[in-house]
Enzyme design. Sequence first.
Site, PDB file in Angstrom:
ATOM      1  N   TYR A   1      -7.739  -5.940   8.236  1.00 28.74           N
ATOM      2  CA  TYR A   1      -8.475  -6.824   7.317  1.00 28.74           C
ATOM      3  C   TYR A   1      -9.751  -6.144   6.827  1.00 28.74           C
ATOM      4  O   TYR A   1      -9.725  -4.975   6.464  1.00 28.74           O
ATOM      5  CB  TYR A   1      -8.773  -8.186   7.984  1.00 28.74           C
ATOM      6  CG  TYR A   1      -7.581  -8.716   8.724  1.00 28.74           C
ATOM      7  CD1 TYR A   1      -6.424  -9.078   8.014  1.00 28.74           C
ATOM      8  CD2 TYR A   1      -7.542  -8.806  10.106  1.00 28.74           C
ATOM      9  CE1 TYR A   1      -5.303  -9.532   8.673  1.00 28.74           C
ATOM     10  CE2 TYR A   1      -6.424  -9.258  10.774  1.00 28.74           C
ATOM     11  CZ  TYR A   1      -5.310  -9.614  10.054  1.00 28.74           C
ATOM     12  OH  TYR A   1      -4.204 -10.047  10.715  1.00 28.74           O
TER      13      TYR A   1
ATOM     14  N   LYS B 208       3.523  -9.240  11.571  1.00 26.84           N
ATOM     15  CA  LYS B 208       3.603  -9.065  10.112  1.00 26.84           C
ATOM     16  C   LYS B 208       4.187  -7.700   9.740  1.00 26.84           C
ATOM     17  O   LYS B 208       4.692  -7.516   8.634  1.00 26.84           O
ATOM     18  CB  LYS B 208       2.214  -9.271   9.486  1.00 26.84           C
ATOM     19  CG  LYS B 208       1.695 -10.711   9.668  1.00 26.84           C
ATOM     20  CD  LYS B 208       0.240 -10.852   9.241  1.00 26.84           C
ATOM     21  CE  LYS B 208      -0.267 -12.279   9.482  1.00 26.84           C
ATOM     22  NZ  LYS B 208      -1.709 -12.411   9.175  1.00 26.84           N
TER      23      LYS B 208
ATOM     24  N   TYR C 110       6.484 -19.046   9.861  1.00 27.34           N
ATOM     25  CA  TYR C 110       5.346 -18.117  10.045  1.00 27.34           C
ATOM     26  C   TYR C 110       4.661 -18.338  11.398  1.00 27.34           C
ATOM     27  O   TYR C 110       4.430 -17.386  12.152  1.00 27.34           O
ATOM     28  CB  TYR C 110       4.373 -18.312   8.875  1.00 27.34           C
ATOM     29  CG  TYR C 110       3.040 -17.629   9.022  1.00 27.34           C
ATOM     30  CD1 TYR C 110       2.881 -16.280   8.740  1.00 27.34           C
ATOM     31  CD2 TYR C 110       1.908 -18.349   9.438  1.00 27.34           C
ATOM     32  CE1 TYR C 110       1.647 -15.659   8.871  1.00 27.34           C
ATOM     33  CE2 TYR C 110       0.673 -17.743   9.571  1.00 27.34           C
ATOM     34  CZ  TYR C 110       0.549 -16.399   9.286  1.00 27.34           C
ATOM     35  OH  TYR C 110      -0.673 -15.781   9.427  1.00 27.34           O
TER      36      TYR C 110
ATOM     37  N   VAL D 167      -4.877 -11.703  16.301  1.00 28.23           N
ATOM     38  CA  VAL D 167      -5.970 -12.458  16.939  1.00 28.23           C
ATOM     39  C   VAL D 167      -5.716 -12.757  18.412  1.00 28.23           C
ATOM     40  O   VAL D 167      -6.602 -13.268  19.094  1.00 28.23           O
ATOM     41  CB  VAL D 167      -6.336 -13.797  16.245  1.00 28.23           C
ATOM     42  CG1 VAL D 167      -7.084 -13.589  14.961  1.00 28.23           C
ATOM     43  CG2 VAL D 167      -5.159 -14.694  16.082  1.00 28.23           C
TER      44      VAL D 167
ATOM     45  N   SER E 280      -0.626 -11.576  14.424  1.00 28.65           N
ATOM     46  CA  SER E 280      -0.438 -10.879  13.136  1.00 28.65           C
ATOM     47  C   SER E 280       0.270  -9.541  13.245  1.00 28.65           C
ATOM     48  O   SER E 280       0.672  -8.981  12.224  1.00 28.65           O
ATOM     49  CB  SER E 280      -1.782 -10.670  12.441  1.00 28.65           C
ATOM     50  OG  SER E 280      -2.228 -11.880  11.907  1.00 28.65           O
TER      51      SER E 280
END
Length: 304
Positions: free
Chosen positions: A240, A68, A192, A258, A65
């Site tokens: 998050y 991103k 993705y 992760v 992630s």
Amino acid sequence: MPSSLPEILDQLNADMRADDNWGAVASYIPELGSIDPAQFAIAVATADGDLYSAGDADTLFSVQSITKVFTLAIALGRAGDHLWKRVGREPSGRAFNSIVQLEAEAGRPRNPFINAGAIVVTDEILTGRAPRETLGEIMQFVRTAAGDDDIHINENVAASENAHGHRNYALAHFLASAGNLNNPPDQTLGTYFHHCAIEMTAKQLAMSGRFLIDSPNAPRMILPARIRRLNALMLTCGHYDGSGDFAYRVGLPAKSGVGGGILAIVPKVASIAVWSPGLNRYGNSRKGTEAMARLARVMEWSVF
Ligand code: GLN
């Protein structure tokens, strides 16, 4: 108390290895499930490009992630503020792969860093281009940011996530049903999963974050006003439902993955990468978070 940055990093590395509570690696991507959690790396790249590191800082890991941040920078460069019609800018207070909020909020993801939001961002970059071309653009951005052409996608990790990505497929199909996906779900998700499967060492990751430092000596890839906004989103949404806790403990904008990596920015000063694959309950690196908190405290680095 160690006085210089190299000594501080060596001490942190030793401290992290002294405690054997490493956390558990992510197993929902089977290719990541077999990684030894007992690994730790830290690297600091300064605005001027000096690089300091300790631990397993030459070991490749899946940045997941953290990519991103790069895709959001590209999408904002492409769509500008129009992007915010498709995705919000508020912390979600939910797990990275949560689906409930997406239905309650009519298919507009809370922010660009939860999975649903990042899928929309990837979809935005993909629009009008082929997946291969889009991935080429993302790789070029990352390599330019890091000043290193030797950064690649791990195809096995991408394939492994695709084969087990039911949750992300559910999110993508829900986005499509709400009219918030421009491309077929499998194409957007294929792109993705591939960008999430980019591998870097902690040294490469620290270097790749220099474009977010906002210094005349660091790579200038996006407008300064946009650098500050990206940092604001990293601070509020980058971890998050653990974002508030990270901001409290570390006080720096940061993005987790992760794979156990974290990229944090000390505005005007440095870009920090840590990696330790064992995760806490929010899906963020356990030792990575602890090391960031200690480094920020010792160096008196904080945005507050
Ligand atoms: N590729 C991962 C996923 O979609 C990224 C999640 C993460 O790093 N938090 O589940």
